[in-house]
Design an enzyme around this catalytic site. Structure first.
Site, short mmCIF file in Angstrom:
data_model
loop_
_atom_site.label_atom_id
_atom_site.label_comp_id
_atom_site.label_asym_id
_atom_site.label_seq_id
_atom_site.Cartn_x
_atom_site.Cartn_y
_atom_site.Cartn_z
N HIS A 119 -11.09 15.45 -21.40
CA HIS A 119 -11.79 16.68 -21.02
C HIS A 119 -12.71 16.43 -19.82
O HIS A 119 -12.64 17.15 -18.81
CB HIS A 119 -12.61 17.18 -22.21
N GLU A 120 -13.54 15.41 -19.92
CA GLU A 120 -14.49 15.15 -18.83
C GLU A 120 -13.78 14.70 -17.56
O GLU A 120 -14.24 14.98 -16.45
CB GLU A 120 -15.54 14.12 -19.27
N HIS B 138 -12.87 17.70 -15.52
CA HIS B 138 -13.98 18.09 -14.64
C HIS B 138 -14.04 17.15 -13.43
O HIS B 138 -14.27 17.58 -12.29
CB HIS B 138 -15.31 18.01 -15.39
N HIS C 234 -11.46 17.95 -10.83
CA HIS C 234 -11.83 19.18 -10.13
C HIS C 234 -12.85 18.87 -9.04
O HIS C 234 -12.81 19.43 -7.94
CB HIS C 234 -12.42 20.16 -11.15
#
Length: 695
Positions: free
Chosen positions: A479-480, A483, A486
């Site tokens: 998940h991290e 980020h 991105h």
């Protein structure tokens, strides 16, 4: 001039020399950068020439990059290695920073420069990034009260400054309340706890004994409220009284009803004041409530649209949640439990997972040592997006020995850098997050590559073995990194809209939720799992069990997230007059949504940092909103398995996701980026299918 720049690696990374970042010097650096930027704003040139206006804006933005950098270092250290000196330095500069931020947002001179640029975008041959940055800046001016009269501007500034202090205090209390609890365990209380759990509790015991050298303990094991240690007890301890004790301690943190006596960290009055000030700020701006302020810069149109979305999802999830609860009630009766309490559910869930899927969460941990998971994750990212990570930990100063540093490269060279700080420890804020510390930016004066910090509170290494991750921790890491990608893969060179900057808050979670899917795919698991001692792959029966259990208790988990989202939305959409009303709203949402009701003493809201100390106020729904986007996007990769040889690692689709979503950053509305990738608008069917709500 004070600076903490190090030239250890490529100059464009502008890495920080963390060996020299003491609190007092950091504070002086923030004050220095703030003074320079503030003086520039006070003496802002005026012009009727759009090219000159753009140049003035660029000069001011460079000063802000410096200020964001210096404060970013201090803020980061306050989150990961907090000490009294760092905390004091951090809190001391908050009022001045808030005042400057408000002054910037209310500067009529700066606003007029942006208006001049906006009116001449065609003449300036502005690209999409500049056009979008100017659009968002003008929106920010409006939401900062640039049109208010002087008295209202002054009050707006007072509110903003007070909110920054209150949010910091909320975080302090949550951290201090967590660290104030430690419970030495007896031999009898250890029954059922797994070997890896015992190793974690022993490490907590070692820390406890170092702080209390004269203490005599019944065993070497101590329970704390740090998540790895807390779950080691809640999921496996046979002692129901012990589980109940920890449950109440964890869920009454930072409250006046703290079960372990530390009421000095009570956040109740702080929460009430935060909500009252946000409501007053909204009224000053001409809005009915703070939710309207929040949604002005998000994808969602209004709170009715969000409520409808969340309630529709709850409608689909509730039958599955009730079935989850029924399974636990059946098992509970066989164990002599007349009523299932919240401190029973993690324990029963693990037993049901083992019974239903032959899956013991702790038994699979040796197959997910952190070095193997990281290597596999890097491999997956390489297959999807054509980039590679190179470890350079030994070449850079770090704030803690746990920290790793990696460069990101593509075929054209260096793209950015990423620090990883993944383990729970004293002085570290709970949870997991990406700090987009340094955005990509290039102009005539400066060129910097993106650098970020991924922070977690995972199970630390114990003894000679590396960290062995739970599968939840594996998913959190993916998940991290979503980020992180991105932030790092952006091709936009204007910091205002590069990477995550400028992306609507309810779309920020799209890449992170999207990456989670690759952790629970059979091809993904094959790359990230290998036994820590034997090197053997995850056995087929455990792989099958893990895949089959993908949506285990998804109904309960979904309702819990909807509960948080509706609570957040409703407390910001009402003029609440006190803490009791906040609790009443939470109770009302639980009556409407939850199938497992917590006890009246539960004070979850008192440590809900996402909305009281983070950026998710009236935006916590974003997790489920973005999960809709991510499930739909991942469906495109799943469908490729029928026609291609790459499985979910189809590089053509990966490149499309990179180019239309990850690389675009905030240079266009998130909806436009999603439609550009999918060729259509969203479809809730994918989210229902991914959540296991389609029979």
């Amino acid at each position: 001039m004070i600076d903490f720049h190090t030239q250890a690696l490529d100059e464009r990374l502008r890495l920080v020399d963390f060996d020299r970042t003491d609190a007092s010097t950091l504070k002086a650096l923030v004050e220095q950068d703030l003074k320079i930027a503030d003086e520039f704003l006070d003496n802002l040139p005026s012009t009727d020439e759009p090219t000159t206006a753009l140049d003035i804006i660029g000069r001011f933005n460079r000063l802000n990059l410096n200020l964001n950098r210096s404060f970013g270092i201090l803020s980061h250290l306050n989150s990961v290695v907090s000490s009294q000196k760092i905390r004091t330095a951090h809190h001391d500069v908050l009022p001045a920073l808030s005042a400057f931020s408000t002054k910037t947002g209310q500067s009529v001179g700066l606003y007029q420069l942006y208006k001049l640029v906006n009116d001449n975008l065609e003449k300036l041959e502005a690209d999409n990034a500049l056009t979008r940055a100017v659009e968002l800046a003008l929106q920010d001016f409006t939401l900062s009260g640039v049109a208010l009269d002087d008295d209202k501007k002054a009050r707006f500034a007072e509110i903003s400054a007070r909110l920054s202090v209150l949010s910091a205090k909320f975080s302090d209390n949550a951290l201090d309340a967590t660290q104030a609890f430690a419970l030495p365990l007896s031999q009898a209380q250890l029954s059922g706890i797994t070997p890896s759990g015992l190793a974690l509790l022993k490490s907590a015991g070692d820390t406890y004994k170092a702080k209390h050298p004269n203490s005599v303990l019944a065993t070497d094991y101590v329970a704390t409220l740090d998540i790895p240690m807390y779950l080691a007890v809640m999921q496996y301890a046979d002692d129901r009284t012990l589980r109940e004790t920890l449950y109440h301690a964890y869920n009454t943190r930072a409250s006046a009803v703290s079960s372990y006596g530390h009421t000095e960290f009570d956040n109740g009055d702080i929460m009430s004041e935060i909500l009252a000030l946000r409501q007053e700020k909204a009224k000053l701006l001409g809005f009915d409530d703070y939710t309207q302020v929040s949604l002005a810069s998000k994808m969602a149109n209004d709170k009715d649209e969000i409520e409808t979305f969340l309630k529709t999802l709850a409608h689909h999830a509730t039958p599955f949640a009730k079935a989850d609860l029924a399974d636990m009630e059946v098992l509970g009766k066989t164990l002599g439990l007349d009523k299932i309490e919240p401190w029973d559910t993690p324990y029963l869930a693990e037993k049901i997972r083992l019974e239903k899927y032959n899956l013991n969460s702790d038994e699979i941990r040796p197959y997910f040592p952190l070095p193997v998971v990281l290597s596999g994750l890097f491999d997956i990212i390489g297959k999807l997006f054509g980039v590679s990570f190179k470890e350079r930990t030994a070449d850079v100063p770090r704030w803690h020995t746990d920290v790793q540093f990696f460069e990101l490269h593509d075929k054209n060279g260096l793209m950015g850098g990423l620090y990883l700080d993944l383990f729970a420890r004293t002085g570290k804020r709970g949870g997991a997050w990406l700090s987009g510390f340094q955005e990509k930016h290039k102009d005539s004066q400066i060129e910097q590559l993106p650098v970020g910090f991924i922070v977690g509170n995972f199970s630390p290494a114990v003894g000679d073995l590396p960290s062995l991750l739970t599968f939840d921790e594996v998913t959190t890491l993916f998940h991290e990194f979503g980020h992180g990608l991105h932030h790092l893969l952006t091709k936009i060179t204007l910091s205002d809209v590069a990477g995550i900057s400028g992306v609507e808050w309810d779309a920020v979670e799209l890449p992170s939720q999207f990456m989670e899917n690759f952790a629970i795919d059979k091809d993904g698991i094959a790359l990230i799992s290998r036994h820590v001692e034997t090197g053997e792959p995850l056995p087929q029966d455990k792989l099958t069990a893990l895949l089959n259990a993908k949506n285990f208790q998804s109904g309960l988990q979904t309702l819990r997230q909807i509960e948080f989202g509706l609570f957040d939305l409703r407390i910001h959409g009402k003029g609440l007059s006190g803490y009791d009303e906040i609790l009443a709203v939470l109770d009302g949402v639980r009556d409407e949504i939850a199938v497992i009701k917590p006890p009246a003493s539960n004070r979850f809201a008192n440590t809900f940092s996402h909305i009281f100390a983070g950026g998710y106020a009236s935006g916590y729904y974003s997790y489920k909103w973005a999960e809709l986007l991510s499930a739909d996007a991942f469906g495109k990769f799943e469908s490729s398995q029928n026609t291609a040889t790459h499985g979910v690692f189809d590089p053509a689709i990966g490149n499309a996701f990179k180019s239309e979503i990850l690389q675009m950053g905030g240079s266009r509305p998130a909806k436009d980026s999603f439609v550009a990738f999918m060729g259509r608008d969203t479809d809730m069917g994918a989210l229902l299918r991914h959540s296991g709500f389609v029979k």
